[in-house]
Design an enzyme around this catalytic site. Structure first.
Site, PDB file in Angstrom:
ATOM      1  N   HIS A   1     -21.510  19.551 -19.684  1.00 48.83           N
ATOM      2  CA  HIS A   1     -22.357  19.292 -18.513  1.00 48.83           C
ATOM      3  C   HIS A   1     -22.538  20.511 -17.891  1.00 48.83           C
ATOM      4  O   HIS A   1     -22.988  20.556 -16.617  1.00 48.83           O
ATOM      5  CB  HIS A   1     -21.919  17.992 -17.648  1.00 48.83           C
ATOM      6  CG  HIS A   1     -22.322  16.832 -18.249  1.00 48.83           C
ATOM      7  ND1 HIS A   1     -21.566  15.673 -18.216  1.00 48.83           N
ATOM      8  CD2 HIS A   1     -23.135  16.241 -19.217  1.00 48.83           C
ATOM      9  CE1 HIS A   1     -21.751  14.610 -18.887  1.00 48.83           C
ATOM     10  NE2 HIS A   1     -23.073  14.978 -19.343  1.00 48.83           N
TER      11      HIS A   1
ATOM     12  N   GLU B   1     -31.408  20.235 -15.811  1.00 48.62           N
ATOM     13  CA  GLU B   1     -31.065  21.405 -16.778  1.00 48.62           C
ATOM     14  C   GLU B   1     -31.921  22.148 -17.327  1.00 48.62           C
ATOM     15  O   GLU B   1     -31.637  23.210 -17.635  1.00 48.62           O
ATOM     16  CB  GLU B   1     -30.345  20.374 -17.794  1.00 48.62           C
ATOM     17  CG  GLU B   1     -28.839  19.790 -17.389  1.00 48.62           C
ATOM     18  CD  GLU B   1     -28.681  18.412 -18.183  1.00 48.62           C
ATOM     19  OE1 GLU B   1     -29.506  17.802 -18.179  1.00 48.62           O
ATOM     20  OE2 GLU B   1     -27.378  18.067 -18.113  1.00 48.62           O
TER      21      GLU B   1
ATOM     22  N   MET C   1     -26.713   1.377 -17.412  1.00 48.75           N
ATOM     23  CA  MET C   1     -26.149   0.737 -16.123  1.00 48.75           C
ATOM     24  C   MET C   1     -27.157  -0.218 -15.274  1.00 48.75           C
ATOM     25  O   MET C   1     -26.637  -1.053 -14.735  1.00 48.75           O
ATOM     26  CB  MET C   1     -25.610   1.993 -15.110  1.00 48.75           C
ATOM     27  CG  MET C   1     -25.071   1.717 -13.871  1.00 48.75           C
ATOM     28  SD  MET C   1     -23.473   0.762 -14.198  1.00 48.75           S
ATOM     29  CE  MET C   1     -22.285   2.205 -14.105  1.00 48.75           C
TER      30      MET C   1
ATOM     31  N   ARG D   1     -19.522   6.004 -24.957  1.00 45.58           N
ATOM     32  CA  ARG D   1     -18.531   6.825 -25.334  1.00 45.58           C
ATOM     33  C   ARG D   1     -17.143   6.043 -24.521  1.00 45.58           C
ATOM     34  O   ARG D   1     -17.532   5.715 -23.214  1.00 45.58           O
ATOM     35  CB  ARG D   1     -18.564   7.941 -24.861  1.00 45.58           C
ATOM     36  CG  ARG D   1     -19.235   8.804 -26.176  1.00 45.58           C
ATOM     37  CD  ARG D   1     -19.826  10.169 -25.734  1.00 45.58           C
ATOM     38  NE  ARG D   1     -21.129  10.379 -25.268  1.00 45.58           N
ATOM     39  CZ  ARG D   1     -21.595  11.381 -24.622  1.00 45.58           C
ATOM     40  NH1 ARG D   1     -20.824  12.592 -24.095  1.00 45.58           N
ATOM     41  NH2 ARG D   1     -22.839  11.435 -24.284  1.00 45.58           N
TER      42      ARG D   1
ATOM     43  N   ARG E   1     -30.738  24.392 -25.060  1.00 47.28           N
ATOM     44  CA  ARG E   1     -29.385  23.772 -24.659  1.00 47.28           C
ATOM     45  C   ARG E   1     -28.447  23.612 -25.838  1.00 47.28           C
ATOM     46  O   ARG E   1     -28.858  22.866 -26.604  1.00 47.28           O
ATOM     47  CB  ARG E   1     -29.317  22.399 -23.913  1.00 47.28           C
ATOM     48  CG  ARG E   1     -28.121  21.775 -23.316  1.00 47.28           C
ATOM     49  CD  ARG E   1     -28.242  20.231 -22.954  1.00 47.28           C
ATOM     50  NE  ARG E   1     -27.263  20.092 -22.213  1.00 47.28           N
ATOM     51  CZ  ARG E   1     -27.156  18.671 -21.922  1.00 47.28           C
ATOM     52  NH1 ARG E   1     -28.162  17.750 -21.942  1.00 47.28           N
ATOM     53  NH2 ARG E   1     -25.935  18.038 -21.641  1.00 47.28           N
TER      54      ARG E   1
ATOM     55  N   ASN F   1     -34.059  20.815 -25.335  1.00 47.54           N
ATOM     56  CA  ASN F   1     -32.862  20.131 -25.150  1.00 47.54           C
ATOM     57  C   ASN F   1     -32.750  18.990 -26.066  1.00 47.54           C
ATOM     58  O   ASN F   1     -33.194  18.083 -25.479  1.00 47.54           O
ATOM     59  CB  ASN F   1     -32.933  19.612 -23.574  1.00 47.54           C
ATOM     60  CG  ASN F   1     -31.508  18.966 -22.995  1.00 47.54           C
ATOM     61  OD1 ASN F   1     -30.724  18.708 -24.115  1.00 47.54           O
ATOM     62  ND2 ASN F   1     -31.474  18.712 -21.748  1.00 47.54           N
TER      63      ASN F   1
HETATM   64  P1  ADP Z   1     -28.558  11.088 -20.196  1.00 49.86           P
HETATM   65  O1  ADP Z   1     -27.143  11.525 -19.818  1.00 49.86           O
HETATM   66  O2  ADP Z   1     -28.873  10.667 -21.397  1.00 49.86           O
HETATM   67  O3  ADP Z   1     -29.450  12.312 -19.457  1.00 49.86           O
HETATM   68  P2  ADP Z   1     -29.303   9.713 -17.395  1.00 49.86           P
HETATM   69  O4  ADP Z   1     -28.807  10.862 -16.753  1.00 49.86           O
HETATM   70  O5  ADP Z   1     -30.619   9.604 -17.398  1.00 49.86           O
HETATM   71  O6  ADP Z   1     -28.636   9.906 -19.023  1.00 49.86           O
HETATM   72  O7  ADP Z   1     -28.676   8.514 -16.980  1.00 49.86           O
HETATM   73  C1  ADP Z   1     -28.792   7.345 -17.731  1.00 49.86           C
HETATM   74  C2  ADP Z   1     -28.150   6.182 -16.891  1.00 49.86           C
HETATM   75  O8  ADP Z   1     -28.643   6.136 -15.483  1.00 49.86           O
HETATM   76  C3  ADP Z   1     -28.383   4.735 -17.491  1.00 49.86           C
HETATM   77  O9  ADP Z   1     -27.100   4.098 -17.518  1.00 49.86           O
HETATM   78  C4  ADP Z   1     -29.255   4.278 -16.606  1.00 49.86           C
HETATM   79  O10 ADP Z   1     -29.153   2.808 -16.589  1.00 49.86           O
HETATM   80  C5  ADP Z   1     -28.884   4.750 -15.066  1.00 49.86           C
HETATM   81  N1  ADP Z   1     -29.717   4.702 -14.176  1.00 49.86           N
HETATM   82  C6  ADP Z   1     -30.946   5.134 -14.086  1.00 49.86           C
HETATM   83  N2  ADP Z   1     -31.811   4.638 -12.866  1.00 49.86           N
HETATM   84  C7  ADP Z   1     -30.787   3.851 -12.402  1.00 49.86           C
HETATM   85  C8  ADP Z   1     -31.065   3.055 -11.288  1.00 49.86           C
HETATM   86  N3  ADP Z   1     -32.234   2.886 -10.601  1.00 49.86           N
HETATM   87  N4  ADP Z   1     -29.896   2.218 -10.830  1.00 49.86           N
HETATM   88  C9  ADP Z   1     -28.691   2.246 -11.737  1.00 49.86           C
HETATM   89  N5  ADP Z   1     -28.540   2.975 -12.746  1.00 49.86           N
HETATM   90  C10 ADP Z   1     -29.704   3.776 -13.239  1.00 49.86           C
END
Ligand code: ADP
Length: 390
Positions: free
Chosen positions: A177, A375, A280, A237, A89, A8
């Site tokens: 997605h 995924e 986040m 984005r 992917r 991926n």
């Molecule tokens: P991707 O789309 O790159 O696969 P992810 O699904 O791993 O990304 O999501 C990444 C996001 O999830 C980031 O914004 C990260 O800060 C947020 N995130 C991960 N753990 C937490 C948490 N415990 N609390 C808040 N946000 C989180």
């Protein structure tokens, strides 16, 4: 044992895994490389809770070296096992592909022609295919599409109101997605078999974020469109944007197309609004007023889209949260669902904070679930089907 390998290759990370080729189950080994060019990291482990291994940063400079490191690591971990297929992917399957396919010569050419529709992802995906062909010569390569799950959308969900010749030429909403949505749809069948076949909204909230309306197990609408820019704001984005803004930036501010692309894909979203971070977790931990406003906007758009999905479905039976934010941020889930009792959705605050699978209150007509997406496992499932047909 015969195994399948999944790859991926995202815009900023490479995820990889190995699965038993004969049966569905957790990965035998998996890992991820990211932070190319600055703080490269390579983390991988054997088994679902296996120890993580870090590789020196210097070995990973870009996508290509990350893919090579991933393959070398997988080969070392699984020496003696026969790799019977590599599943990729692929972000864009165009209008035609609603199923995974073997990547034969013509398919590869066809997918290359879609590069311009997903310039930040598709070329990396296809470079991964070529690297896998060279590393595992003669092994079948399978394309698993992020767009495929959405191909049964009704016309109105996919069309833009511009002259219809553009639709015919491929300018339409594809939705992305899809591998995550299909995985979560299948997981919901185990969690809540009765309602999973009804009216479902899945919120995939990660660095990329979108929502999908699912009816009878099929996607009927998605917030993502022609590109992965539409819909919810994301890490970097913009999400939904008046096309007049793009015209203004180019005509009045004299920005080039490339500059606008960089702005909308890499400098916008949570990063652009907060001026602080795309992440986040970092924003939630920050005291900054701009960080708070960026989160407010993220939540506002998610609530708006949830309402839109409910209108399309004629009500909701299940809401499922997934992706890094959806799975981990109780605060964001709580804020998205706040005041949604008009929709029949009420969270159980304690269950939500305790990160249970079921986070809706007993009295809630809508069941809310937190589902960890996978995924890679979805790619492995799709590959088994394609290889069995072969
Ligand atoms: P991707 O789309 O790159 O696969 P992810 O699904 O791993 O990304 O999501 C990444 C996001 O999830 C980031 O914004 C990260 O800060 C947020 N995130 C991960 N753990 C937490 C948490 N415990 N609390 C808040 N946000 C989180």
């Amino acid at each position: 044992m015969a195994i399948v390998v999944t790859l991926n290759v995202g815009s900023s990370s490479v995820k990889f895994a190995a699965f038993d080729a004969a049966r569905d189950g957790a990965a035998l080994a998996r890992g991820e490389a990211d932070g190319f060019g600055s703080h490269a990291r390579f983390t991988a482990g054997v088994g679902s809770s296996g120890a993580s291994e870090q590789t020196p940063e210097t070995e990973i400079k870009d996508h290509a070296s990350a893919v090579q490191a991933a393959f070398r690591w997988l080969r070392k971990q699984t020496s003696g096992e026969e790799v019977v297929g590599v599943g990729h992917r692929i972000v864009h399957g165009g209008a035609r592909h609603s199923q995974p396919v073997l990547i034969e010569h013509e398919v590869f050419a066809e997918l290359t022609a879609l590069n311009s529709l997903a310039p930040l992802h598709q070329p990396h995906n296809l470079a991964g295919v070529q690297a896998a062909k060279a590393f595992f010569p003669g092994t079948p390569q399978v394309a698993c599409f992020d767009t495929a799950f959405h191909r049964a959308h009704p016309y109105v969900a996919d069309v833009f109101a511009i002259p219809k010749s553009f639709y015919e030429q491929g300018v339409r909403r594809y939705g992305f997605h899809g591998l995550s949505y299909e995985y979560v749809t299948m997981a919901l069948r185990e969690i809540d078999p009765e309602r999973a076949g009804g009216r479902v909204v899945i919120a995939h909230l990660g660095n990329g974020a979108s929502m999908c309306a699912v009816k009878d197990g099929r996607s009927v609408a998605s917030t993502m469109g022609f590109s992965a820019l539409e819909g919810l704001p994301m890490g970097t984005r913009c999400g939904e944007l008046d096309p007049g803004v793009v015209l203004y930036l180019m005509q009045e501010r004299k920005m080039s197309a490339a500059d606008v692309a960089t702005l909308l894909y890499k400098q916008s979203g949570l990063l652009g609004l907060s001026g602080l971070s795309h992440d986040m977790r970092a924003l939630e931990a920050s005291e900054s007023a701009d960080a708070r406003k960026a989160i407010d906007y993220f939540v506002y758009r998610a609530r708006r889209e949830l309402g839109a999905m409910a209108a399309i479905l004629g009500g909701i039976d299940v809401v499922a949260f997934t992706g890094g934010i959806g799975e981990n941020s109780a605060a964001i889930r709580e804020r998205i669902c706040e005041g949604m009792d008009w929709l029949g959705l009420v969270l159980d605050r304690e269950a939500n904070r305790a990160k249970r699978t079921t986070v809706s209150a007993q009295a809630s007509a809508v069941q809310a679930y937190v589902v960890a997406t996978d995924e890679e496992r979805m790619i492995a499932r799709q590959m088994r089907k394609v290889l069995a047909r072969k």
